[in-house]
Design a protein around this motif. Sequence first.
Motif, PDB file in Angstrom:
ATOM      1  N   VAL A  39     -11.639  50.899  96.974  1.00  0.00           N
ATOM      2  CA  VAL A  39     -11.360  49.759  97.854  1.00  0.00           C
ATOM      3  C   VAL A  39      -9.857  49.541  97.991  1.00  0.00           C
ATOM      4  CG1 VAL A  39     -11.569  47.248  98.085  1.00  0.00           C
ATOM      5  CG2 VAL A  39     -13.541  48.596  97.410  1.00  0.00           C
ATOM      6  N   LEU A  40      -9.135  49.629  96.874  1.00  0.00           N
ATOM      7  CA  LEU A  40      -7.682  49.464  96.907  1.00  0.00           C
ATOM      8  C   LEU A  40      -7.021  50.566  97.728  1.00  0.00           C
ATOM      9  CD1 LEU A  40      -6.967  48.434  93.195  1.00  0.00           C
ATOM     10  CD2 LEU A  40      -6.936  46.973  95.225  1.00  0.00           C
ATOM     11  N   VAL A  41      -7.513  51.792  97.574  1.00  0.00           N
ATOM     12  CA  VAL A  41      -6.972  52.909  98.347  1.00  0.00           C
ATOM     13  C   VAL A  41      -7.227  52.694  99.833  1.00  0.00           C
ATOM     14  CG1 VAL A  41      -7.136  55.387  98.804  1.00  0.00           C
ATOM     15  CG2 VAL A  41      -7.160  54.558  96.449  1.00  0.00           C
ATOM     16  N   TYR A  42      -8.428  52.192 100.161  1.00  0.00           N
ATOM     17  CA  TYR A  42      -8.765  51.945 101.574  1.00  0.00           C
ATOM     18  C   TYR A  42      -7.786  50.956 102.203  1.00  0.00           C
ATOM     19  CZ  TYR A  42     -11.362  50.554 105.733  1.00  0.00           C
ATOM     20  OH  TYR A  42     -11.724  50.278 107.027  1.00  0.00           O
ATOM     21  N   PHE A  43      -7.566  49.836 101.521  1.00  0.00           N
ATOM     22  CA  PHE A  43      -6.646  48.834 102.061  1.00  0.00           C
ATOM     23  C   PHE A  43      -5.211  49.360 102.078  1.00  0.00           C
ATOM     24  CE2 PHE A  43     -10.131  45.877 100.998  1.00  0.00           C
ATOM     25  CZ  PHE A  43     -10.215  45.232 102.225  1.00  0.00           C
ATOM     26  N   GLY A  44      -4.868  50.199 101.085  1.00  0.00           N
ATOM     27  CA  GLY A  44      -3.540  50.814 101.079  1.00  0.00           C
ATOM     28  C   GLY A  44      -3.336  51.721 102.281  1.00  0.00           C
ATOM     29  N   LEU A  45      -4.367  52.512 102.596  1.00  0.00           N
ATOM     30  CA  LEU A  45      -4.303  53.393 103.763  1.00  0.00           C
ATOM     31  C   LEU A  45      -4.252  52.582 105.055  1.00  0.00           C
ATOM     32  CD1 LEU A  45      -6.862  56.192 102.789  1.00  0.00           C
ATOM     33  CD2 LEU A  45      -4.370  56.383 102.892  1.00  0.00           C
ATOM     34  N   ALA A  46      -4.992  51.468 105.097  1.00  0.00           N
ATOM     35  CA  ALA A  46      -4.991  50.617 106.286  1.00  0.00           C
ATOM     36  C   ALA A  46      -3.605  50.029 106.530  1.00  0.00           C
ATOM     37  CB  ALA A  46      -6.020  49.501 106.135  1.00  0.00           C
ATOM     38  N   ILE A  47      -2.958  49.564 105.464  1.00  0.00           N
ATOM     39  CA  ILE A  47      -1.609  49.004 105.590  1.00  0.00           C
ATOM     40  C   ILE A  47      -0.621  50.087 106.024  1.00  0.00           C
ATOM     41  CG2 ILE A  47       0.314  48.001 104.289  1.00  0.00           C
ATOM     42  CD1 ILE A  47      -1.800  46.568 102.566  1.00  0.00           C
ATOM     43  N   ALA A  48      -0.750  51.276 105.421  1.00  0.00           N
ATOM     44  CA  ALA A  48       0.140  52.385 105.780  1.00  0.00           C
ATOM     45  C   ALA A  48      -0.054  52.790 107.247  1.00  0.00           C
ATOM     46  CB  ALA A  48      -0.107  53.579 104.866  1.00  0.00           C
ATOM     47  N   PHE A  49      -1.315  52.777 107.701  1.00  0.00           N
ATOM     48  CA  PHE A  49      -1.603  53.131 109.098  1.00  0.00           C
ATOM     49  C   PHE A  49      -0.971  52.136 110.066  1.00  0.00           C
ATOM     50  CE2 PHE A  49      -4.302  52.367 112.820  1.00  0.00           C
ATOM     51  CZ  PHE A  49      -4.211  53.607 113.436  1.00  0.00           C
ATOM     52  N   VAL A  50      -1.139  50.843 109.783  1.00  0.00           N
ATOM     53  CA  VAL A  50      -0.557  49.808 110.657  1.00  0.00           C
ATOM     54  C   VAL A  50       0.961  49.924 110.683  1.00  0.00           C
ATOM     55  CG1 VAL A  50      -0.251  47.323 110.972  1.00  0.00           C
ATOM     56  CG2 VAL A  50      -2.493  48.231 110.345  1.00  0.00           C
ATOM     57  N   ARG A  51       1.534  50.165 109.538  1.00  0.00           N
ATOM     58  CA  ARG A  51       2.999  50.290 109.444  1.00  0.00           C
ATOM     59  C   ARG A  51       3.495  51.502 110.227  1.00  0.00           C
ATOM     60  NH1 ARG A  51       6.760  52.642 105.942  1.00  0.00           N
ATOM     61  NH2 ARG A  51       8.654  51.388 105.613  1.00  0.00           N
ATOM     62  N   LYS A  52       2.844  52.635 110.054  1.00  0.00           N
ATOM     63  CA  LYS A  52       3.228  53.851 110.760  1.00  0.00           C
ATOM     64  C   LYS A  52       3.058  53.681 112.271  1.00  0.00           C
ATOM     65  CE  LYS A  52       4.215  56.851 107.420  1.00  0.00           C
ATOM     66  NZ  LYS A  52       5.508  57.595 107.354  1.00  0.00           N
ATOM     67  N   LEU A  53       1.960  53.051 112.667  1.00  0.00           N
ATOM     68  CA  LEU A  53       1.693  52.839 114.087  1.00  0.00           C
ATOM     69  C   LEU A  53       2.726  51.903 114.701  1.00  0.00           C
ATOM     70  CD1 LEU A  53      -0.214  53.371 116.474  1.00  0.00           C
ATOM     71  CD2 LEU A  53      -1.545  51.372 115.750  1.00  0.00           C
ATOM     72  N   TYR A  54       3.112  50.877 113.959  1.00  0.00           N
ATOM     73  CA  TYR A  54       4.103  49.913 114.452  1.00  0.00           C
ATOM     74  C   TYR A  54       5.438  50.594 114.727  1.00  0.00           C
ATOM     75  CZ  TYR A  54       7.589  46.195 114.310  1.00  0.00           C
ATOM     76  OH  TYR A  54       8.658  45.373 114.595  1.00  0.00           O
ATOM     77  N   PHE A  55       5.927  51.362 113.760  1.00  0.00           N
ATOM     78  CA  PHE A  55       7.217  52.026 113.936  1.00  0.00           C
ATOM     79  C   PHE A  55       7.149  53.121 115.001  1.00  0.00           C
ATOM     80  CE2 PHE A  55       8.028  50.283 109.643  1.00  0.00           C
ATOM     81  CZ  PHE A  55       9.227  49.631 109.914  1.00  0.00           C
ATOM     82  N   ALA A  56       5.992  53.785 115.119  1.00  0.00           N
ATOM     83  CA  ALA A  56       5.843  54.822 116.139  1.00  0.00           C
ATOM     84  C   ALA A  56       5.925  54.221 117.536  1.00  0.00           C
ATOM     85  CB  ALA A  56       4.513  55.553 115.955  1.00  0.00           C
ATOM     86  N   VAL A  57       5.277  53.074 117.729  1.00  0.00           N
ATOM     87  CA  VAL A  57       5.306  52.407 119.035  1.00  0.00           C
ATOM     88  C   VAL A  57       6.683  51.807 119.309  1.00  0.00           C
ATOM     89  CG1 VAL A  57       4.359  50.499 120.390  1.00  0.00           C
ATOM     90  CG2 VAL A  57       2.841  51.928 119.011  1.00  0.00           C
ATOM     91  N   LYS A  58       7.272  51.218 118.279  1.00  0.00           N
ATOM     92  CA  LYS A  58       8.573  50.569 118.445  1.00  0.00           C
ATOM     93  C   LYS A  58       9.676  51.562 118.780  1.00  0.00           C
ATOM     94  CE  LYS A  58      11.884  47.622 115.994  1.00  0.00           C
ATOM     95  NZ  LYS A  58      12.183  46.909 114.706  1.00  0.00           N
ATOM     96  N   GLU A  59       9.689  52.688 118.079  1.00  0.00           N
ATOM     97  CA  GLU A  59      10.753  53.671 118.268  1.00  0.00           C
ATOM     98  C   GLU A  59      10.391  54.759 119.272  1.00  0.00           C
ATOM     99  OE1 GLU A  59      11.710  55.174 114.443  1.00  0.00           O
ATOM    100  OE2 GLU A  59      12.102  53.196 113.556  1.00  0.00           O
ATOM    101  N   LYS A  60       9.108  54.756 119.696  1.00  0.00           N
ATOM    102  CA  LYS A  60       8.625  55.756 120.656  1.00  0.00           C
ATOM    103  C   LYS A  60       8.943  57.174 120.179  1.00  0.00           C
ATOM    104  CE  LYS A  60       9.077  52.692 124.631  1.00  0.00           C
ATOM    105  NZ  LYS A  60       9.650  52.485 125.981  1.00  0.00           N
ATOM    106  N   LEU A  61       8.799  57.352 118.857  1.00  0.00           N
ATOM    107  CA  LEU A  61       9.076  58.655 118.261  1.00  0.00           C
ATOM    108  C   LEU A  61       7.840  59.093 117.463  1.00  0.00           C
ATOM    109  CD1 LEU A  61      12.741  58.144 116.968  1.00  0.00           C
ATOM    110  CD2 LEU A  61      12.012  59.482 118.941  1.00  0.00           C
TER     111      LEU A  61
END
Length: 215
Positions: A39-61
Amino acid sequence: MKNKGLIITTIAFFLTVNTAYFWEGKLGLFAILAFLILVLVYFGLAIAFVRKLYFAVKEKLVDRTGLIMLSLMAIVLCLTFIFPFGIIDFDKLSGDDLLVAQREGVANCMTTFKLKDNHTFREKRVCFGVTEIKGNYKIVHDTIYFENVELGGHEDAFYKFAVIRPSKFNEDNKQFDLVRFKDFKDTTGHVLGIVKNDLGKPAGKIRTANTGFVQ
């Protein structure tokens, strides 16, 4: 390197969740700890995914590796949310259920016992952990005998045989219990309420009103 480690973690998590059928019953009390870690790993992956997606959209890289990583994480997170116990139902693949009996104990502890059409049985106990017991069975007249039992967890013995009897808590003889005995000196037995009984089908046994089935 970070992306590679995240991809490996995501794949390992997905494989672990989808193979729980094979390992959860061997951990006993440690199964609860294992599920908490997942469960902890799942939420960790979810947070990492949101973070990666945010920076990818923001920087368009988003390079090819980053796109593969985001797609993989999205698929794993969604599938795990929809199928928390795994995509494949390995229990059904192991054979059709001819008889299913259950009993709920204190603290919501649950025992589920199944007789399969391939003459195997499986018992799963969920109580502050997961314990699984497997083996074979044979039916002689109105008695079910257990053989080749593989004990799980801290168990040191299993029941020798069982019979089906009308439940003591109903008066119309439409509900049956599976009563299991440790040996022939055991006069009390352990009662499980039957929730499914297809032993009367051609591949199984013919049910009667007194015992539940005959050979």
